[in-house]
Every structure is written in structure tokens, then in C-alpha cells.
Design a protein around this motif. Sequence first.
Motif, PDB file in Angstrom:
ATOM      1  N   THR A 166     -10.043   2.163   2.467  1.00 49.66           N
ATOM      2  CA  THR A 166      -8.683   1.534   2.222  1.00 49.66           C
ATOM      3  C   THR A 166      -8.983   0.204   1.670  1.00 49.66           C
ATOM      4  O   THR A 166     -10.311  -0.160   1.392  1.00 49.66           O
ATOM      5  N   SER A 173      -6.947   0.831  -4.944  1.00 50.87           N
ATOM      6  CA  SER A 173      -5.791   1.182  -5.917  1.00 50.87           C
ATOM      7  C   SER A 173      -6.178   1.637  -7.257  1.00 50.87           C
ATOM      8  O   SER A 173      -5.447   2.217  -7.969  1.00 50.87           O
ATOM      9  N   SER A 215      -3.518   4.863   2.717  1.00 53.58           N
ATOM     10  CA  SER A 215      -2.642   3.766   2.593  1.00 53.58           C
ATOM     11  C   SER A 215      -1.399   3.544   3.426  1.00 53.58           C
ATOM     12  O   SER A 215      -1.227   4.744   4.098  1.00 53.58           O
ATOM     13  N   GLY A 222       2.195   4.005   5.123  1.00 51.11           N
ATOM     14  CA  GLY A 222       3.272   4.842   4.678  1.00 51.11           C
ATOM     15  C   GLY A 222       4.477   4.418   4.661  1.00 51.11           C
ATOM     16  O   GLY A 222       5.365   5.090   4.677  1.00 51.11           O
ATOM     17  N   TYR A 223       4.536   3.040   4.516  1.00 54.61           N
ATOM     18  CA  TYR A 223       6.129   2.305   4.674  1.00 54.61           C
ATOM     19  C   TYR A 223       6.415   1.731   3.189  1.00 54.61           C
ATOM     20  O   TYR A 223       5.778   1.416   2.538  1.00 54.61           O
ATOM     21  N   ILE A 224       7.608   2.152   2.779  1.00 51.27           N
ATOM     22  CA  ILE A 224       8.166   1.584   1.549  1.00 51.27           C
ATOM     23  C   ILE A 224       8.040   0.182   1.699  1.00 51.27           C
ATOM     24  O   ILE A 224       8.394  -0.711   2.480  1.00 51.27           O
ATOM     25  N   GLN A 245       3.039   0.204   0.633  1.00 54.23           N
ATOM     26  CA  GLN A 245       2.251   1.423   0.409  1.00 54.23           C
ATOM     27  C   GLN A 245       0.881   1.131  -0.102  1.00 54.23           C
ATOM     28  O   GLN A 245       0.247   2.020  -0.286  1.00 54.23           O
ATOM     29  N   ASP A 246       0.749  -0.037  -0.782  1.00 49.83           N
ATOM     30  CA  ASP A 246      -0.397  -0.348  -1.230  1.00 49.83           C
ATOM     31  C   ASP A 246      -1.483  -0.485  -0.104  1.00 49.83           C
ATOM     32  O   ASP A 246      -1.197  -1.072   0.905  1.00 49.83           O
ATOM     33  N   THR A 260      -3.090  -2.549   4.625  1.00 44.73           N
ATOM     34  CA  THR A 260      -3.580  -1.522   5.457  1.00 44.73           C
ATOM     35  C   THR A 260      -3.859  -2.426   6.831  1.00 44.73           C
ATOM     36  O   THR A 260      -3.150  -1.940   7.788  1.00 44.73           O
TER      37      THR A 260
END
Length: 412
Positions: free
Chosen positions: A326, A331, A351, A353-355, A358-359, A363
Motif C-alpha cells: 500500500t 497508484s 487501498s 474502500g471509502y469514497i 480510495q488512494d 491507508t
Amino acid sequence: MSSGEFIVSLDIGTSKVRVIVAEVTKESTQIVGVGSAAAKGTKKGAIIDIDQAVQSIREAVDHAEQMVGIDISKVFVGVSGNHVSLQSSHGVVAVASDNREIGQPDIDRVMQAAKVVALPPERAVIDVVPKQFIVDGLTGIHDPYGMVGVRLEVEAIIVTGSKTIIHNVLRCVEKASLSVAGILLLPLAASEICLSSDEKNMGVVLADIGGGATSLAIFEQGHLVSTAVLPIGGDFITNDIAIGLRTQSEVAEKIKRKYGVALVEESSKDVVFSVPAIGSNQESNVNQEEMALIIEPRVEEIFQLIRDQVESMGYSDGLPGGYVLTGGVMSIPHILVVAQNQLGEAVRIVSPGYIGVQDPSFTSGVGMIHYIQKRWMLRLAEPDGQGRSPQKDKRGPSPLERMKNWFFNEFI
């Protein structure tokens, strides 16, 4: 826990300072705001210029405040670095209640007993992580609350760090007009959203590849057993691009994010972009393949150094769970193929999982939110018909308040 309680994580990285605001209830966690700023005054996880670091923290916090519309006053701070060390500990107490039912005060006392270890004066306890509880000789207990017994024991991992480095971080946070609700070890926090229980049990390497450093954490038998930090990351890729294309670092970072790929065979000569030359007004045309020829060797080197470091930590044959990767560097398109070529097939990228976050560079910050929620804020019983929690009242102060009390007794 009251509905709509906000918790804030602060991740002071080598290249970025990130703030994440979450609204936490008993049922769910919702990321409601983020803030970031370029990191100044830090190097390899340590503060080297307090005033610049304070400015970066304040910028990130202000950004998050504008997004959420609240005033941030308290933050949980993440730390990592080669100054962090782990050691095993053991605590034993007698159950105090007359009916021999283990309550939260008993659990608190046994954790305090485990924390009593001989440390050099320059070291401070960051966290005490229980591996298992033992009730009257019965092992393998994860939560002894409500059990009946006479003798309560805990096998724990003591996480310690350099007092100087920790206090400098705290000083920066305080000068940014914030108070510290707690301090957490970033690899432990990141593991909350990166690793499954099976991976932790069989053995796995978690690598967080950031801008200026790469943090490694090895888990075995369900627990963190070793950490390390390599002073290499995405900034080195950017520097190579700047030198190779004779341009400024800011320009190199932008074109890396927009056009960069980690695998030459996946690049295209038809993707052409202009790059301003350093020290002049002229621009040169560069294609994606030319930049990939710079990126791929450096990415390969990063993974080679990760593999060498893991081998030097006593895992020359690797671990059954392989590598979980991560951090912001992950990316770059097609980087997973390069990682598998260097580390083996058992590699995956994680990554949040939240809007909005997500980058993979977010983390650690999101992991801190989950770690706080799991460790300190969800030890509540189901409410009764009147909407109150008898067990919560019985336990006294909330877990979050107990964490704050312990933290200030330890560091302030």
C-alpha cells in the motif's frame, strides 16, 4: 458512544501530512472529511524543523475543517520509524470483584501490569497490544470481560519509541493549536484494513511505500513481530524523472502522476507531452516510453530493497502470506507486475474502500480510524430498552477516556 462522535487521525508523512475526519457510531464508521498538505520539516519519519512541520499540520487541518465544517481540536497521531521497537511482556493480577467476575477495571490493571517493564531512560511506551489473556490457566482468550476467574494474566507486546522523536511530534501538534487524544503505531493501524486474520496467522509482510520512506511490518501467528523503515520511496522516482528530463521536481511529480507507468512494455510512444526545461523557457517533447524507462528501474530497486530487508530480518524464504503493498507509490499503473517479478506471485495491493480516500496513500490514516474504533470505542454492550448500556456504566469511564488518561500519564 453517542451518535455523531468525530475522531480525527493525523498522519505526518515524509512527503505529505494527511488528516482524516470520521463520524463513528456503534453501527458504522463514515469518513466525512480529509485534508492534506505538503510535508515540510520532516525527514525519515522524524521532525527536523518544528516551525515548518507545524505549518504543514495546520494547513492539513484547516483543509479538513473547511470540508467538514467543524473545528478540530483533538487528533490521534500516528508514528513509525526505525526508532520503534517491540518486546514481549506478561502481566498478572488477582480478580478484584467479590463474585470473581472479570470487569473492565481488572482488564485495565492487568494491562498496566504488563506495561511495567525496564526501559532505558530515552525510551517511552507507545502502546501495549494484548496477544492473549489467560484466566486461571485457560489460554487463548481474546476478551475476558464477563468471565469468572480468580487469576487474570495477559501476554502482550510492548511498543516503545524514542522519547525525543515522540516528544518533538507532540510539540509540533501542540504548537498547531491541537491536543493529542492518543498516539498509535502506524503499521498496526494500517493492518486493520490491509490484512485478513488468515494472513496475519500464516505470516505476511505489509509494506507501506510512501513518498520519502517505506515502512515494513511483519505479522506472524496473528501478531506484529517486527518492523523496519527503508529511506526510499516515491520521491526518489520523482527525483530520477527530474534529473533524466532536466526539469523541476514539481513538474516531474505532476507528469509522473499523469503519464507515468511502471512497466516499459505497457507504455506508449504515441503519448507525448511537453516538459519545461529547468533554467530556461524552452520546452521539450517527451513520450511515455521515455519516462517509463526511468521509472521501471527505480521501482524495481525499491522492491529489491524491500526483499533484501525482509531477508535480513530472518525471512530468507519469505512468508506464506507473501506481501501486501500500500502507500502512494502503489497508484502508479502496472506497478503490481513489477512487484510480482521481484517479490513473487503472492503480492497484492490494498487501498481504502471509502469514497474520497480510495488512494492507497490514505491507508494509514483510515487504518488509524479503524484501530481506534476497534480498540477503544466499540467495547460497549447492547443498550437496554431505555437506550442505556448497563455494562458501559459498570465499566466506568469509556475506553476512549481511559486511553486519553493513560496517554497523558505516560507522555505529559
